[in-house]
Write a protein that holds these residues in place. Structure first.
Motif, PDB file in Angstrom:
ATOM      1  N   VAL A  50       0.838  -1.201   0.000  1.00 36.76           N
ATOM      2  CA  VAL A  50       0.000   0.000   0.000  1.00 36.76           C
ATOM      3  C   VAL A  50       0.875   1.254   0.000  1.00 36.76           C
ATOM      4  O   VAL A  50       0.592   2.229  -0.701  1.00 36.76           O
ATOM      5  CB  VAL A  50      -0.950   0.004   1.218  1.00 36.76           C
TER       6      VAL A  50
ATOM      7  N   VAL B 236       2.298   1.839  -3.482  1.00 34.32           N
ATOM      8  CA  VAL B 236       1.284   2.409  -4.374  1.00 34.32           C
ATOM      9  C   VAL B 236       1.051   3.886  -4.040  1.00 34.32           C
ATOM     10  O   VAL B 236       0.941   4.741  -4.925  1.00 34.32           O
ATOM     11  CB  VAL B 236      -0.040   1.619  -4.257  1.00 34.32           C
ATOM     12  N   ALA B 237       1.009   4.197  -2.735  1.00 34.68           N
ATOM     13  CA  ALA B 237       0.749   5.572  -2.300  1.00 34.68           C
ATOM     14  C   ALA B 237       1.854   6.526  -2.746  1.00 34.68           C
ATOM     15  O   ALA B 237       1.594   7.703  -3.027  1.00 34.68           O
ATOM     16  CB  ALA B 237       0.612   5.620  -0.782  1.00 34.68           C
TER      17      ALA B 237
ATOM     18  N   ASP C 113       3.237   6.770  -5.417  1.00 30.27           N
ATOM     19  CA  ASP C 113       3.054   7.229  -6.794  1.00 30.27           C
ATOM     20  C   ASP C 113       2.331   8.579  -6.839  1.00 30.27           C
ATOM     21  O   ASP C 113       2.451   9.320  -7.818  1.00 30.27           O
ATOM     22  CB  ASP C 113       2.238   6.200  -7.597  1.00 30.27           C
TER      23      ASP C 113
ATOM     24  N   THR D  36      -6.865  12.339  -4.085  1.00 29.11           N
ATOM     25  CA  THR D  36      -7.112  11.329  -5.107  1.00 29.11           C
ATOM     26  C   THR D  36      -7.628  10.072  -4.427  1.00 29.11           C
ATOM     27  O   THR D  36      -7.439   9.877  -3.222  1.00 29.11           O
ATOM     28  CB  THR D  36      -5.829  10.987  -5.879  1.00 29.11           C
TER      29      THR D  36
ATOM     30  N   THR E 126      -6.588   6.977  -4.874  1.00 31.93           N
ATOM     31  CA  THR E 126      -5.453   6.149  -4.466  1.00 31.93           C
ATOM     32  C   THR E 126      -4.798   6.691  -3.196  1.00 31.93           C
ATOM     33  O   THR E 126      -4.555   5.938  -2.238  1.00 31.93           O
ATOM     34  CB  THR E 126      -4.401   6.087  -5.588  1.00 31.93           C
ATOM     35  N   GLY E 127      -4.516   7.989  -3.174  1.00 31.25           N
ATOM     36  CA  GLY E 127      -3.854   8.589  -2.019  1.00 31.25           C
ATOM     37  C   GLY E 127      -4.716   8.524  -0.769  1.00 31.25           C
ATOM     38  O   GLY E 127      -4.237   8.186   0.313  1.00 31.25           O
TER      39      GLY E 127
ATOM     40  N   SER F 163      -5.033   4.911   0.530  1.00 28.51           N
ATOM     41  CA  SER F 163      -3.757   4.469   1.107  1.00 28.51           C
ATOM     42  C   SER F 163      -3.545   5.049   2.495  1.00 28.51           C
ATOM     43  O   SER F 163      -3.161   4.340   3.430  1.00 28.51           O
ATOM     44  CB  SER F 163      -2.596   4.873   0.193  1.00 28.51           C
TER      45      SER F 163
END
Length: 295
Positions: free
Chosen positions: A23, A26-27, A29, A202, A204-205, A208
């Motif tokens: 996680v 991914v964060a 990014d 976002t 994703t952010g 995460s």
């Protein structure tokens, strides 16, 4: 029954923390490491306050000092680990962090003049050799991310030692509120002095930060504390070392990270080093003999 529940709880902690490496990867990014750390601890602190607001009355001057020290060390451990993750892979990050268990006896020697067993030296040697196999690429030396992760492992070792020394006589939830609050404050101050902009919201952010803050940080540390009441220290260390295995597994399954034979061998040596340094096989043999005699 309680001992089995404790073991199951610790195993669940390792799965949660192992998933945290993926996680975090991914964060990174969409967030920089400092934004991620500030958000993670701010969420954890907010959730802890909401759940245990009635424990604020248990915060004394001593609790505040001890919790602040633990929070500072915890922030430093996580920030070095997370910045290191920018330059290395989640599986290497997980296994290099796992050597904090091996480092604990040596830091105890430095701080409190604790004696070091022969097992600790053997475990340290195996772990160092494993780090070399896991992290060195030909003769190019350490990746900067590997070095930063190792510094994070040192701070995690300090956090383990200080926790065992400082939390014994404290209300667990009260000191946790101060610890998470201090870590969140450190994160916000670092962002302020660096002049980082507020991150864009976002999916994703946001996911995460919520996952790392609520599940990996607040729930993970609470579950570990509760489970450790029913398990021995050595058993706890052995189970928690499985965090690195889950980190590698999640990284392979979700991020499709390729693990070479050299990396797998290095990881196996690090885990062996952790087990050798923590398990007193003579005591285990003696206890087994006693059980057989009772039967």
């Amino acid at each position: 029954m309680k001992q089995n529940l404790g073991r199951l709880g610790l195993l669940l902690v390792t799965i949660i923390w192992g998933s945290g490496y993926v996680v975090s990867e991914v964060a990174l990014d969409v967030l920089d490491p400092y934004q991620l750390m500030a958000g993670r601890f701010l969420v954890a602190f907010t959730a802890t306050i909401l759940l245990f607001f009635n424990k604020l009355k248990n915060i004394t001057k001593k609790t505040f000092f001890r919790g602040s020290l633990l929070g500072l060390v915890l922030y430093l451990a996580f920030v070095f680990q997370t910045v290191g993750l920018q330059y290395t892979t989640p599986s290497k990050n997980a296994f290099l962090t796992a050597i904090n268990v091996v480092l604990v006896p040596f830091i105890g020697l430095f701080l409190y003049k604790n004696k070091i067993s022969f097992r600790a030296y053997v475990g340290a040697f195996l772990s160092i050799f494993g780090i070399g196999l896991l992290s060195l690429n030909g003769f190019n030396g350490f990746n900067v991310g590997d070095g930063l992760t190792l510094i994070g492992a040192v701070f995690f070792s300090f956090q383990i030692i200080l926790t065992s020394r400082l939390v014994r006589t404290e209300n667990i939830f009260a000191i946790m509120i101060v610890q998470m609050g201090t870590a969140a404050l450190c994160g916000l101050l670092v962002i302020f002095f660096r002049g980082d902009p507020l991150p864009a919201l976002t999916i994703t952010g946001s996911f995460s930060v919520l996952y790392l803050g609520i599940l990996c940080t607040m729930f993970g540390f609470m579950l570990q504390t509760a489970a450790q009441r029913f398990t021995a220290d050595t058993e706890t260390a052995i189970i928690l070392s499985m965090e690195s295995l889950w980190g590698m597994l999640f990284s392979m399954l979700l991020l499709h990270e390729k693990v070479t034979f050299q990396m797998a061998l290095g990881a196996a040596l690090i885990l062996t080093g952790v087990l050798v340094s923590e398990v007193d096989f003579k005591k285990l043999k003696h206890r087994r003999k006693q059980k057989l005699e009772r039967k």
